[in-house]
Design a protein around this motif. Structure first.
Motif, mmCIF file in Angstrom:
data_model
loop_
_atom_site.group_PDB
_atom_site.id
_atom_site.type_symbol
_atom_site.label_atom_id
_atom_site.label_comp_id
_atom_site.label_asym_id
_atom_site.label_seq_id
_atom_site.Cartn_x
_atom_site.Cartn_y
_atom_site.Cartn_z
ATOM 1 N N PHE A 1 0.588 -1.540 0.175
ATOM 2 C CA PHE A 1 -0.055 -0.058 0.583
ATOM 3 C C PHE A 1 1.045 1.199 -0.240
ATOM 4 C CE2 PHE A 1 -2.152 3.506 2.594
ATOM 5 C CZ PHE A 1 -3.196 3.774 1.871
ATOM 6 N N LEU A 2 2.035 1.178 0.685
ATOM 7 C CA LEU A 2 2.498 2.808 1.198
ATOM 8 C C LEU A 2 3.430 2.747 -0.337
ATOM 9 C CD1 LEU A 2 3.979 1.640 4.492
ATOM 10 C CD2 LEU A 2 2.592 3.642 3.855
ATOM 11 N N VAL A 3 3.506 1.246 -1.155
ATOM 12 C CA VAL A 3 4.755 1.722 -2.220
ATOM 13 C C VAL A 3 3.493 2.764 -3.603
ATOM 14 C CG1 VAL A 3 6.020 0.630 -3.932
ATOM 15 C CG2 VAL A 3 6.497 -0.476 -1.796
ATOM 16 N N LEU A 4 2.346 1.791 -3.536
ATOM 17 C CA LEU A 4 1.511 2.093 -4.038
ATOM 18 C C LEU A 4 1.089 3.531 -3.879
ATOM 19 C CD1 LEU A 4 -1.010 -0.609 -4.751
ATOM 20 C CD2 LEU A 4 0.221 0.013 -5.872
ATOM 21 N N VAL A 5 1.323 4.500 -2.668
ATOM 22 C CA VAL A 5 1.001 5.565 -2.067
ATOM 23 C C VAL A 5 2.005 6.734 -3.215
ATOM 24 C CG1 VAL A 5 0.276 7.485 -0.432
ATOM 25 C CG2 VAL A 5 -0.579 5.185 -0.231
ATOM 26 N N ILE A 6 3.541 5.715 -2.609
ATOM 27 C CA ILE A 6 4.231 6.882 -3.228
ATOM 28 C C ILE A 6 4.627 6.752 -4.644
ATOM 29 C CG2 ILE A 6 6.744 6.457 -3.572
ATOM 30 C CD1 ILE A 6 6.818 5.363 -0.522
ATOM 31 N N VAL A 7 3.835 5.882 -5.037
ATOM 32 C CA VAL A 7 4.043 5.454 -6.555
ATOM 33 C C VAL A 7 3.046 6.483 -7.596
ATOM 34 C CG1 VAL A 7 3.416 4.028 -8.656
ATOM 35 C CG2 VAL A 7 4.919 3.420 -7.035
ATOM 36 N N TYR A 8 1.555 6.928 -7.005
ATOM 37 C CA TYR A 8 0.866 7.721 -7.070
ATOM 38 C C TYR A 8 1.089 8.944 -7.077
ATOM 39 C CZ TYR A 8 -3.693 10.262 -6.404
ATOM 40 O OH TYR A 8 -4.049 11.028 -6.230
ATOM 41 N N VAL A 9 1.778 8.970 -6.022
ATOM 42 C CA VAL A 9 2.205 10.839 -5.476
ATOM 43 C C VAL A 9 3.210 11.176 -6.528
ATOM 44 C CG1 VAL A 9 3.290 12.450 -4.438
ATOM 45 C CG2 VAL A 9 1.634 10.348 -3.431
ATOM 46 N N ILE A 10 4.033 10.188 -7.056
ATOM 47 C CA ILE A 10 5.336 11.058 -7.714
ATOM 48 C C ILE A 10 4.819 10.357 -9.222
ATOM 49 C CG2 ILE A 10 7.836 10.024 -9.119
ATOM 50 C CD1 ILE A 10 8.170 8.749 -5.970
ATOM 51 N N VAL A 11 4.476 9.800 -10.034
ATOM 52 C CA VAL A 11 3.414 9.676 -11.082
ATOM 53 C C VAL A 11 2.111 11.058 -10.630
ATOM 54 C CG1 VAL A 11 2.114 8.953 -12.236
ATOM 55 C CG2 VAL A 11 3.574 7.834 -12.042
ATOM 56 N N GLY A 12 1.658 11.216 -10.408
ATOM 57 C CA GLY A 12 0.139 12.615 -10.436
ATOM 58 C C GLY A 12 1.424 13.578 -10.892
ATOM 59 N N VAL A 13 1.894 14.245 -9.694
ATOM 60 C CA VAL A 13 2.742 15.364 -9.291
ATOM 61 C C VAL A 13 3.773 15.864 -10.557
ATOM 62 C CG1 VAL A 13 4.438 16.318 -8.243
ATOM 63 C CG2 VAL A 13 3.354 15.405 -7.354
#
Length: 259
Positions: A198-210
């Motif tokens: 879950f934490l990895v997905l959150v980090i990926v989500y933030v990096i890709v989204g930004v």
């Protein structure tokens, strides 16, 4: 303000209850080795401090209510008496009758299995099969008591010709605790794996989204945060939902209005 106080009290109570339940209860304990297991909430039951490594049983010749004697040693096999069936075993039954004493092996350490019984207590079982049609099973119930170093009681056979022999260990080592650093039980649980993913997905989500907002959409300031409008509105939506639910619960006899 009174409603907010009620909501806060209920939320705090639920949080404490969930935390306590997660710390003291479990529904499964996965075997790590013959004398330890890892619970489904990440705690460890480790009987190794009770082990006798001299080749003898830690708990020797404990008399059961049936009159038979039982010996048991966690973690390491022992020999009750040479030239008997109880050589290199985890548990042994000593059957006394007249002038003759018989010895029956009740499984070795390799046969150890951890499971939860009908009383919601953890137990470790050992199985011996000298005769494929009549296995002998030692069942040691583990009772948590922080004030006890280790006391073994024996009930004996659970029923006529059942082949199941019951014992109970009361000990502080029967309590599920946080694994020591470097312990063989400090493995990742399913919950830990899910949390990491879950934490990895959150980090990926933030990096890709930004990255998409900044370089593809040329957004600036707070607009570079992915789905900014949704995340800023989420706390208010949660608050409104909680208030709505508790306002209905506080209205005794309330009914939904018909459309």
């Amino acid at each position: 303000m009174e409603l907010y106080g009620d909501v806060l009290f209920i939320f705090t109570t639920l949080t404490i209850w969930i935390t306590v339940q997660g710390a003291v209860s479990y529904t499964k304990c996965t075997k790590v080795n013959s004398c330890s297991c890892l619970t489904d909430n990440g705690l460890e039951v480790d009987l190794s401090p009770l082990t006798d490594t001299s080749g003898k049983a830690k708990f020797a010749d404990v008399t059961a209510t049936t009159g038979d004697g039982f010996s048991w040693n966690p973690c390491v096999d022992f020999t009750e008496k040479a030239e008997t069936n109880c050589v290199n075993v985890a548990a042994c039954q000593i059957q006394k009758g007249g002038d003759k004493t018989r010895y029956f092996a009740l499984g070795d350490q390799n046969s150890a299995v951890f499971q939860i019984n009908d009383k919601k207590n953890l137990e470790v079982t050992y199985t011996s099969k000298p005769d494929p049609t009549l296995p002998r099973i030692a069942i040691v119930e583990l009772v948590c008591d922080e004030s006890q170093e280790g006391t073994l009681t024996a009930t004996g056979e659970s029923g006529p010709a059942s082949g199941k022999y019951l014992m109970s260990l009361t000990s502080k080592y029967a309590c599920a605790k946080k694994p020591e650093p470097g312990s063989s039980s400090t493995t990742l649980t399913v919950g830990s794996i899910v949390l990491i993913v879950f934490l990895v997905l959150v980090i990926v989500y933030v990096i890709v989204g930004v990255s998409v907002n900044k370089f593809a959409r040329h957004a600036t300031g707070k607009e570079v945060v992915p789905n900014y409008t949704f995340w800023t509105a989420l706390p208010g939506l949660i608050k409104d939902g909680v208030l709505f639910i508790f306002s209905i619960c506080r209205r005794k006899g309330s009914e939904y209005s018909k459309i």
